[in-house]
Enzyme design. Structure first.
Site, short mmCIF file in Angstrom:
data_model
loop_
_atom_site.label_atom_id
_atom_site.label_comp_id
_atom_site.label_asym_id
_atom_site.label_seq_id
_atom_site.Cartn_x
_atom_site.Cartn_y
_atom_site.Cartn_z
N ASP A 548 -7.26 -99.86 -97.65
CA ASP A 548 -7.01 -99.19 -98.92
C ASP A 548 -8.30 -98.99 -99.70
OD1 ASP A 548 -4.34 -99.18 -98.37
OD2 ASP A 548 -3.88 -100.99 -99.54
N ASP A 550 -9.24 -99.81 -102.52
CA ASP A 550 -9.29 -100.68 -103.71
C ASP A 550 -10.11 -101.93 -103.39
OD1 ASP A 550 -7.70 -102.17 -102.08
OD2 ASP A 550 -5.86 -101.92 -103.24
#
Ligand code: 0RA
Length: 685
Positions: A548, A550
């Site tokens: 991801d 993030d």
């Protein structure tokens, strides 16, 4: 240094002409020159004349390796090498490298100044000879000075001139200021002439060149950090020399200075900056040994070694010859290993750290947690190996072995307290090695490391040709599900990871091999692990990390890279590892979908579509939010996807990054996570 000299040049307007012949070297051969100049006075006569510059322009790769960015930077190294030679000969204390607006480079040194009088053989001034004749240089010839820096082929200034649109040289020598300019790959436009006078003590050489855009077709833009890092390294490798680096392309002018009295001793401390040291002392050995050159003349080899232990498990031995990083090792490293094996085992047995009948400690045991810099200076280095970074001179082995042997032994005898700390650490490493071997055998016995028992979580591809096969290592089961459904089953395999993998930087070998996620990766990739890792056995030529966008995602990515770096390093050095680039945004507009991979792209899309404020666009929080089709389309389809290939440009920088990120100290890691976006853009570790 530079400013002072310029002032003097401007004060004296009436230029005198230096006693130099009116010939254009590139059109002459050696014989003609000698006939014409047979009765000239020669006092810079030890410059050897070889061939012209045309050959360099025809085949630049032969001289600087490549005409990509690396080659462009190589030009700077060549010029700096000359100045460093002058410093090693004892005549130069300061070198300044400036990137000027327009990406020209200026290198200033305060050495003796390149000779300006006429050279026997070429009939040209020393400056013209050095800049137009291949392999020329007063210090190349035996019996002359001591040529020590070694560029890729050590060919120097004339090659830089040959590959430049223009090149200007100013020499301050014995009270005179001399100037010459070359254009179009080394053609003399104005012969060397005296343009003024200066303080007779203010000697030195200033070179400015503009790389030829016809040669460097990829890029002619210099990267400040590449030059800065290399200059810092050169400063560490040559103690006491001050190197100034400046980027004058921006109004604020970046300026840094490097000068290390302690040389490689300080280098080791710099490399270990964020590690936890076993003790503060750096073990340092140095020595000089005579050798006989092929010609029969006497010369010397100088070797120095600095090392320090930390509380970690990795071994970091960096070796250099004539300031060239010998990535592939060679005789100096072999000599070093001979010595540590001999001395440490003798000491350990004498002092009963090893009992009768117990096996010798291995070099791997001894170098676990050791950072070592080996630097040798050799008048005639032989660079071998695939990338010409392996030192082949066999005499160097004994020389280094003797120096390290004597001085490490003395260190151990003089400080029994530190000796105990070192030997106990090594014995622990040996015990861990035996335990890890057992654990590995256990896995192997259970079939864990066998290729025929691939992990159940792996959705393998049908092709068995590694060259076309890709392994996607995917964060989370739901993204893993989408990836399995969206992939090309023939060439793309999916291995989902559950949560975070173990931080191998902080774990012991035994725990690492018992870890299921790590076991799955080892089995799926199929090339084994360090020290037996073998890229010829890997099952996929692209290992793609897909996490991801993030902070958790980047943490997992770093954990994976750390694992590869420590246990399958060739996977990284040979360029098999990639980072997938999923989009950050999806914009829906009249039933169509548009993807943006960064904020700039989102802006462009918004402008193109004249999006009314509040029109739906979605920021992806994770891969799991994409369905199989979207994931394929945006991230996995080879004809459409973007991936970053992970490379390892600078092993020492990489070592520091991994220590910072994964080691015990929290502050550097926090700093990194803060600046994480930048790192992803810049994945050239
Ligand atoms: C040959 C002889 C001498 C100096 C140099 C070369 C020299 C070359 C370069 C290249 C860059 N900077 C340099 N500085 C010096 C010695 C000349 C003498 O003894 O006067």
């Amino acid at each position: 240094m530079e400013e002072e000299k310029k002032e003097v040049v401007e004060e004296t307007k009436a230029p005198e002409t230096a006693p130099i012949p009116e010939v254009n070297v590139s059109e002459m051969n050696e014989e003609e020159v000698q006939l014409e100049k047979a009765d000239a006075k020669y006092d810079a006569g030890n410059i050897q004349v070889l061939e012209g510059l045309e050959a360099v322009r025809k085949r630049p790769g032969m001289y600087i390796g490549t005409t990509s960015s690396a080659g462009l930077h190589h030009l700077v190294w060549e010029i700096v090498d000359n100045a460093i030679d002058e410093a090693l000969a004892g005549y130069c204390t300061e070198v300044k490298v400036t990137i000027n607006p327009g990406d020209t480079i200026t290198v200033v040194d305060n050495g003796r100044g390149i000779p300006v009088d006429v050279v026997k053989k070429s009939g040209l001034s020393g400056v013209e000879t050095v800049y137009t004749v291949l392999h020329a240089g007063g210090k190349f010839g035996e019996g002359g000075g001591y040529k020590v820096s070694g560029g890729l082929h050590g060919v120097g200034a004339s090659v830089v001139n040959a590959l430049s649109e223009w090149c200007e040289v100013t020499v301050h020598k014995d009270g005179g200021v001399y100037y010459i300019k070359f254009v179009n790959g080394g053609k003399i436009v104005e012969h060397l002439k005296k343009i003024g006078t200066c303080d007779p003590k203010a000697n030195g050489t200033t070179v400015t060149f503009k790389p030829d855009a016809q040669i460097f077709t990829d890029t002619t833009v210099y990267d400040y950090t590449i030059i800065r890092d290399r200059m810092r390294q050169v400063a560490y490798l040559n103690r006491g020399i001050k190197i100034i680096v400046e980027d004058a392309r921006t109004p604020e002018k970046v300026h840094e200075e490097f000068c290390y009295k302690g040389g490689i001793k300080e280098y080791v401390l710099f490399i270990n900056n964020h590690k936890t040291r076993l003790f503060d002392e750096v073990i340092y050995c140095e020595g000089t040994a005579p050798i006989t050159l092929a010609s029969g003349s006497e010369a010397h080899v100088y070797a120095e070694i600095a090392m320090q232990y930390d509380d970690g498990y990795s071994s970091n031995v960096y070796s250099f010859c004539n300031n060239v990083h010998t990535h592939e090792g060679g005789m100096h490293e072999t000599g070093f290993r001979d010595a540590i094996r001999r001395v440490v085992n003798a000491y350990a047995r004498q002092n009963k750290f090893l009992k009768d009948g117990e096996d010798d400690l291995t070099v791997d045991d001894i170098t676990e947690g050791l950072t070592c810099v080996i630097s040798v200076k050799h008048p005639n280095p032989q660079f071998e190996g695939q990338t010409k970074t392996k030192l082949g001179n066999s005499e160097v082995r004994k020389i280094v072995s003797q120096i390290v042997g004597d001085q490490l032994n003395r260190f151990l005898l003089e400080d029994p307290r530190l000796a105990r700390i070192i030997i106990e650490k090594i014995v622990t490493a040996a015990n861990a090695r035996l335990a890890a071997r057992k654990a590995r055998e256990e896995i192997r016995r259970k079939g864990g490391l066998e290729l025929n028992t691939l992990p159940g979580k792996l959705a393998d591809c049908s092709s068995k040709n590694p060259e076309e096969c890709e392994l996607y290592i995917v964060e989370g089961n739901s993204a893993g599900g989408s990836a399995k459904n969206g992939r090309n089953r023939e060439t793309q395999a999916i291995l989902p990871l559950r949560g975070k993998i173990l931080n191998v930087e902080k774990a012991q070998a035994k725990r690492i091999f018992a870890n299921a996620e790590i076991g799955n990766m080892i089995t799926a990739i199929g090339g084994g692990i360090d020290p037996e890792f073998d890229t010829s056995k890997i099952r996929y030529h692209k290992i793609v990390i897909m996490t991801d966008a993030d902070v958790d995602g980047s943490h997992i990515r770093i954990l994976l890279l750390t694992f590869f770096y420590r246990f399958m390093r060739p996977l990284i050095t040979e360029g098999y590892v990639y980072i997938a680039q999923p989009p950050l945004y999806k914009v829906e507009y009249h039933g169509k979908q548009y993807y943006a991979y960064n904020d700039d792209q989102l802006e462009t899309i918004k402008q193109k579509l004249k999006l009314k404020p509040g029109y739906p666009f979605q920021r992806y929080k994770g891969l799991g939010e994409m369905d199989a089709e979207q994931l394929w389309e945006t991230t996995m389809d080879p004809s459409n996807r973007k991936m970053i290939r992970v490379t390892l440009n600078d092993a020492i920088a990489a070592e520091q990054i991994f220590t910072d990120l994964m080691g015990d100290n929290v502050d550097p890691r926090k700093e990194f996570i803060h600046a994480n976006a930048k790192f992803v853009k810049n994945l050239d570790i």
